[in-house]
Design an enzyme around this catalytic site. Structure first.
Site, mmCIF file in Angstrom:
data_model
loop_
_atom_site.group_PDB
_atom_site.id
_atom_site.type_symbol
_atom_site.label_atom_id
_atom_site.label_comp_id
_atom_site.label_asym_id
_atom_site.label_seq_id
_atom_site.Cartn_x
_atom_site.Cartn_y
_atom_site.Cartn_z
ATOM 1 C CE LYS A 76 57.239 42.068 37.195
ATOM 2 N NZ LYS A 76 56.511 43.376 37.017
ATOM 3 N N GLY A 176 38.023 43.847 29.665
ATOM 4 C CA GLY A 176 38.593 43.591 30.910
ATOM 5 C C GLY A 176 37.918 44.453 31.986
ATOM 6 N N GLY A 178 38.204 44.409 35.489
ATOM 7 C CA GLY A 178 38.780 44.067 36.585
ATOM 8 C C GLY A 178 39.246 45.258 37.510
ATOM 9 C CE LYS A 179 43.669 43.914 41.146
ATOM 10 N NZ LYS A 179 43.673 42.503 40.491
ATOM 11 C CB VAL A 180 42.897 48.525 35.743
ATOM 12 C CG1 VAL A 180 43.167 49.841 35.010
ATOM 13 C CG2 VAL A 180 44.235 48.096 36.601
HETATM 14 N N1 LIG Z 1 46.478 46.568 38.837
HETATM 15 C C1 LIG Z 1 47.548 47.305 38.477
HETATM 16 O O1 LIG Z 1 48.117 48.482 39.230
HETATM 17 C C2 LIG Z 1 48.312 47.437 37.185
HETATM 18 C C3 LIG Z 1 49.525 48.247 36.809
HETATM 19 C C4 LIG Z 1 49.930 47.986 35.642
HETATM 20 C C5 LIG Z 1 49.352 47.227 34.365
HETATM 21 N N2 LIG Z 1 48.252 46.427 34.903
HETATM 22 C C6 LIG Z 1 47.765 45.521 33.667
HETATM 23 O O2 LIG Z 1 46.366 45.839 33.708
HETATM 24 C C7 LIG Z 1 45.686 44.640 33.322
HETATM 25 C C8 LIG Z 1 44.405 44.531 34.252
HETATM 26 O O3 LIG Z 1 44.885 44.582 35.721
HETATM 27 P P1 LIG Z 1 43.768 44.422 36.653
HETATM 28 O O4 LIG Z 1 44.711 44.562 38.138
HETATM 29 O O5 LIG Z 1 42.557 44.972 36.437
HETATM 30 O O6 LIG Z 1 43.983 42.885 36.750
HETATM 31 P P2 LIG Z 1 42.401 41.941 36.979
HETATM 32 O O7 LIG Z 1 42.785 40.595 37.120
HETATM 33 O O8 LIG Z 1 41.703 42.701 38.356
HETATM 34 O O9 LIG Z 1 41.435 42.281 35.784
HETATM 35 C C9 LIG Z 1 41.664 41.582 34.753
HETATM 36 C C10 LIG Z 1 40.066 41.467 34.084
HETATM 37 O O10 LIG Z 1 40.219 40.822 32.715
HETATM 38 C C11 LIG Z 1 39.441 39.912 32.344
HETATM 39 N N3 LIG Z 1 39.609 38.851 31.366
HETATM 40 C C12 LIG Z 1 40.480 38.029 31.470
HETATM 41 N N4 LIG Z 1 40.653 37.623 30.310
HETATM 42 C C13 LIG Z 1 39.836 38.210 29.124
HETATM 43 C C14 LIG Z 1 39.669 37.951 27.982
HETATM 44 N N5 LIG Z 1 39.929 37.220 27.195
HETATM 45 N N6 LIG Z 1 38.417 38.957 27.708
HETATM 46 C C15 LIG Z 1 37.939 39.688 28.456
HETATM 47 N N7 LIG Z 1 38.451 39.963 29.741
HETATM 48 C C16 LIG Z 1 39.254 39.192 30.299
HETATM 49 C C17 LIG Z 1 39.219 39.110 33.797
HETATM 50 O O11 LIG Z 1 38.074 38.504 34.147
HETATM 51 C C18 LIG Z 1 39.317 40.523 34.913
HETATM 52 O O12 LIG Z 1 37.998 40.715 35.274
HETATM 53 C C19 LIG Z 1 46.736 43.440 33.613
HETATM 54 O O13 LIG Z 1 47.227 43.312 32.051
HETATM 55 C C20 LIG Z 1 47.748 43.904 34.240
HETATM 56 O O14 LIG Z 1 49.045 43.352 34.097
HETATM 57 C C21 LIG Z 1 47.822 46.541 36.236
#
Ligand SMILES: NC(=O)c1ccc[n+]([C@@H]2O[C@H](COP(=O)([O-])OP(=O)(O)OC[C@H]3O[C@@H](n4cnc5c(N)ncnc54)[C@H](O)[C@@H]3O)[C@@H](O)[C@H]2O)c1
Length: 352
Positions: A76, A176, A178-180
């Site tokens: 990392k 959450g 978000g993207k995932v």
């Molecule tokens: N994108 C990937 O490929 C990937 C891979 C492995 C792990 N992750 C992990 O998965 C999680 C989500 O990733 P992502 O890419 O969707 O991120 P993202 O930033 O697109 O989405 C996160 C979402 O969570 C919301 N959020 C933040 N604080 C919050 C709270 N207190 N209560 C409710 N919602 C809240 C945000 O508004 C956002 O919509 C992260 O922890 C990331 O580290 C992502």
């Protein structure tokens, strides 16, 4: 913690005064192959905080990559700075040259504060980079297979708990969107689950209200955790499972995308005591690293998806091992990862 009290292979400090680059690259293990892990661009309070983070994160990547079945070790990098103010072409390219200088011992990717467009810039200076944009031969948005993998892990947990690998008829709480979280919602609705969700971002809520009006929305993660759920899927930030949340959690399964869900060591035991089945975060969220790792061979979505589908079997194996050995699934996952690093890593001692 001194660097040499940890068991990392290599820790490299990188400094380029004119561009302001201050980065640390940590390689935890190359037992299975070159170390792969993203670059976090973050305004740490101190250099010590940056070091701690990169040591922790690189170790986590070694375990994640091992259980994802990848022939890759764990590494990392952190760039110490504010991505909104400090990011520049020169800084990213200087960083790329340091990555290149490691000769392929470390492959980088996106993480918090870095995006596919940044990796395209880093790639001008190094070939040891993944997570580039599709137009540059990259895997694009890794959340697609992250969500797919979380869904596979959740299905395995459902099978372990209720006898059938489906979420049909179950109530899943997603924290959450978000993207995932968005992609996960799609998989779960298709499978026949009912969903209750929350997000702090109004646009995310608007998306779900318009796209899936059947999804129930609650005001906060606290409300979500206390709701009548079968499955809780933390998909926002780390630390979602604390003593307080576990005490009120009504779900029988936890499976979500967020990294580092256990707020502190010991929470996995609390979950087990409350008879909550925890599908370890780094196992079920490995679809993203599987997606970007595929770039090293020349990206092929179908192949990467096939690999991510294995998350179902790995999660099943971990849950069965945990039950057989009477340990929490998080401990069983660590054991399996360490076993693969030792068994496969050892093969290099056979002289070719
Ligand atoms: N994108 C990937 O490929 C990937 C891979 C492995 C792990 N992750 C992990 O998965 C999680 C989500 O990733 P992502 O890419 O969707 O991120 P993202 O930033 O697109 O989405 C996160 C979402 O969570 C919301 N959020 C933040 N604080 C919050 C709270 N207190 N209560 C409710 N919602 C809240 C945000 O508004 C956002 O919509 C992260 O922890 C990331 O580290 C992502």
């Amino acid at each position: 913690m001194g660097v040499f009290t940890t068991s990392h292979e290599q820790v490299v400090y990188c400094h380029d005064r004119p561009s302001g680059l201050r980065a640390i690259i940590a390689i935890y293990s190359t037992a299975l192959g070159p170390a792969l892990g993203g670059t976090r661009f973050y305004p740490y309070a101190s250099e010590d905080d940056a070091l701690h983070d990169v040591l922790d994160l690189s170790r986590g990547m070694a375990y994640k990559n091992a259980l994802a079945g990848l022939d890759l070790g764990g590494g990392k990098a952190v760039i110490w700075g504010d991505p909104d103010k400090d990011k520049s072409e020169a800084l990213l390219r200087a960083y790329g040259r340091f990555v290149q200088s490691l000769g392929g011992r470390y492959y980088t990717a996106c993480d918090v504060g870095t995006y596919v467009q940044d990796m395209d810039v880093v790639a001008k200076e190094t070939r040891f980079v993944t997570g580039r944009s599709e137009s540059h031969g990259g895997a694009g948005d890794s959340s697609v297979l992250t969500a797919y993998g979380v869904f596979q892990g959740m299905r395995a947990a459902a099978e372990h708990r209720w006898g059938s690998p489906t979420l049909a008829g179950r109530r899943v709480g997603i924290a959450g969107l978000g993207k995932v979280g968005k992609h996960l919602t799609e998989h779960l609705i298709e499978d026949g689950a009912s969903i209750v969700a929350t997000d702090v971002n109004e646009r995310a809520l608007e998306w779900v209200r318009t796209t899936y009006p059947q999804v129930d929305v609650v005001d906060s993660s606290e409300d979500l955790v206390a709701a009548d759920l079968d499955v809780y899927a933390p998909c926002a930030l780390g630390g979602a499972l604390s003593d307080e949340t576990v005490a009120v959690l009504r779900a029988k399964i936890v499976a979500g995308a967020a990294n580092n869900q256990l707020a502190h060591p010991g929470v996995e035991k609390l979950l087990a005591e409350r008879d909550v089945l925890y599908a370890p975060d780094y196992v079920v969220n490995s679809g993203g690293v599987i997606q970007v790792a595929d770039e090293i061979e020349g990206f092929n979505f179908a192949r990467a998806q096939q690999r991510a589908a294995r998350i179902f079997h790995t999660t099943r194996e971990i849950l069965q091992l945990a039950e057989a050995e009477g340990v929490p699934p998080a401990a069983a996952a660590d054991r399996l990862a360490e076993r693969r690093m030792a068994d496969v890593g050892r093969l290099r001692t056979i002289l070719l």
